[in-house]
Design an enzyme around this catalytic site. Structure first.
Site, PDB file in Angstrom:
ATOM      1  N   LYS A   1       0.833  -1.206   0.000  1.00  0.00           N
ATOM      2  CA  LYS A   1       0.000   0.000   0.000  1.00  0.00           C
ATOM      3  C   LYS A   1       0.868   1.257   0.000  1.00  0.00           C
ATOM      4  O   LYS A   1       0.604   2.206  -0.753  1.00  0.00           O
ATOM      5  CB  LYS A   1      -0.947  -0.003   1.204  1.00  0.00           C
ATOM      6  CG  LYS A   1      -2.039  -1.058   1.113  1.00  0.00           C
ATOM      7  CD  LYS A   1      -2.849  -1.128   2.395  1.00  0.00           C
ATOM      8  CE  LYS A   1      -3.902  -2.209   2.340  1.00  0.00           C
ATOM      9  NZ  LYS A   1      -4.706  -2.280   3.586  1.00  0.00           N
TER      10      LYS A   1
ATOM     11  N   SER B   1      -0.684   0.621   5.889  1.00  0.00           N
ATOM     12  CA  SER B   1      -0.947  -0.226   7.047  1.00  0.00           C
ATOM     13  C   SER B   1      -1.956  -1.297   6.683  1.00  0.00           C
ATOM     14  O   SER B   1      -2.779  -1.112   5.781  1.00  0.00           O
ATOM     15  CB  SER B   1      -1.473   0.622   8.217  1.00  0.00           C
ATOM     16  OG  SER B   1      -1.626  -0.165   9.380  1.00  0.00           O
ATOM     17  N   ASP B   2      -1.880  -2.417   7.370  1.00  0.00           N
ATOM     18  CA  ASP B   2      -2.843  -3.479   7.157  1.00  0.00           C
ATOM     19  C   ASP B   2      -2.977  -4.282   8.440  1.00  0.00           C
ATOM     20  O   ASP B   2      -2.032  -4.375   9.228  1.00  0.00           O
ATOM     21  CB  ASP B   2      -2.422  -4.401   6.015  1.00  0.00           C
ATOM     22  CG  ASP B   2      -3.572  -5.262   5.543  1.00  0.00           C
ATOM     23  OD1 ASP B   2      -4.437  -4.729   4.816  1.00  0.00           O
ATOM     24  OD2 ASP B   2      -3.635  -6.442   5.916  1.00  0.00           O
ATOM     25  N   GLN B   3      -4.163  -4.848   8.628  1.00  0.00           N
ATOM     26  CA  GLN B   3      -4.422  -5.673   9.810  1.00  0.00           C
ATOM     27  C   GLN B   3      -5.051  -6.984   9.383  1.00  0.00           C
ATOM     28  O   GLN B   3      -5.960  -7.005   8.553  1.00  0.00           O
ATOM     29  CB  GLN B   3      -5.366  -4.947  10.764  1.00  0.00           C
ATOM     30  CG  GLN B   3      -5.646  -5.746  12.037  1.00  0.00           C
ATOM     31  CD  GLN B   3      -6.584  -4.999  12.955  1.00  0.00           C
ATOM     32  OE1 GLN B   3      -7.765  -4.915  12.706  1.00  0.00           O
ATOM     33  NE2 GLN B   3      -6.019  -4.436  14.018  1.00  0.00           N
TER      34      GLN B   3
ATOM     35  N   ALA C   1       0.351  -4.261  10.750  1.00  0.00           N
ATOM     36  CA  ALA C   1       1.636  -3.826  10.196  1.00  0.00           C
ATOM     37  C   ALA C   1       1.530  -2.390   9.720  1.00  0.00           C
ATOM     38  O   ALA C   1       0.467  -1.938   9.285  1.00  0.00           O
ATOM     39  CB  ALA C   1       2.031  -4.724   9.037  1.00  0.00           C
TER      40      ALA C   1
END
Length: 193
Positions: free
Chosen positions: A53, A69-71, A106
């Site tokens: 991203k 960011s990613d979850q 992250a």
């Protein structure tokens, strides 16, 4: 030279969290395929997507510092995505009843012009209470958390579904680990209070 800061995300939760740092920033929605690769562990998926991203937006804005960011929620080694519907959210919460779920969040920061790139991973362990079907239904009707990994908003009514939360970065569960984000920004030369 002060570089523009961009949040590469469509998430209103991440936008609100980054706003807490009181830095001017803009938002650009990245065009990234969020599908997991075959056999990809949930933590690795979160890290790969956060960097993808940030890089996707940085290609459009090479002079900017870009945050991605990613979850990914993990239950018994399996990734749980955003439910997207009432039925899928109900199934997720039923599966998580009386279980421990790990949320991998992250964050990546990059700037193509300067060559800066760094990332971090926060992990939050959430213990769900034993949930009854009727309370799951009441919760889903009240909060409609269909855009949240794991189908529960800890910052809202979803906190009532939990026994405990264990984390070294409490904002990670909401979607952007601000302690790690602040560290990455300082590493890139951004002055924070």
């Amino acid at each position: 030279m002060s570089r523009p800061l961009i949040l590469g995300s469509s998430s209103p939760y991440r936008r609100e969290l980054l706003g807490r740092l009181q830095l001017p920033f803009s938002v650009v929605v990245p065009d990234v395929d969020e599908s997991a690769q075959p056999g990809e562990p949930p933590a690795q998926l979160a890290q790969r997507l956060a960097l993808a991203k940030a890089q996707a937006v940085a290609l459009q804005h090479p002079q900017a510092l870009v945050i991605g960011s990613d979850q990914v929620a993990e239950l018994n080694g399996q990734a749980l995505g955003k439910p997207g519907s009432h039925e899928r959210a109900r199934a997720q919460l039923q599966a998580m009843s009386d279980q421990s779920v790990c949320f991998h969040t992250a964050v990546a920061l990059c700037c193509l012009d300067s060559g800066y790139s760094a990332s971090a991973l926060a992990q939050v362990r959430v213990q769900f209470r034993m949930l009854q079907d009727d309370e799951i239904e009441r919760y889903l009707l009240a909060e409609q958390p269909y855009d949240c990994a794991g189908s529960a908003k800890s910052e809202g009514l979803g906190i009532a579904l939990l026994e405990r939360i264990e984390s070294d970065d409490p904002t990670a569960l909401i979607g952007l680990p601000l302690i790690h984000t602040a560290r990455l920004l300082r590493g890139a030369g951004v002055l924070l209070p």
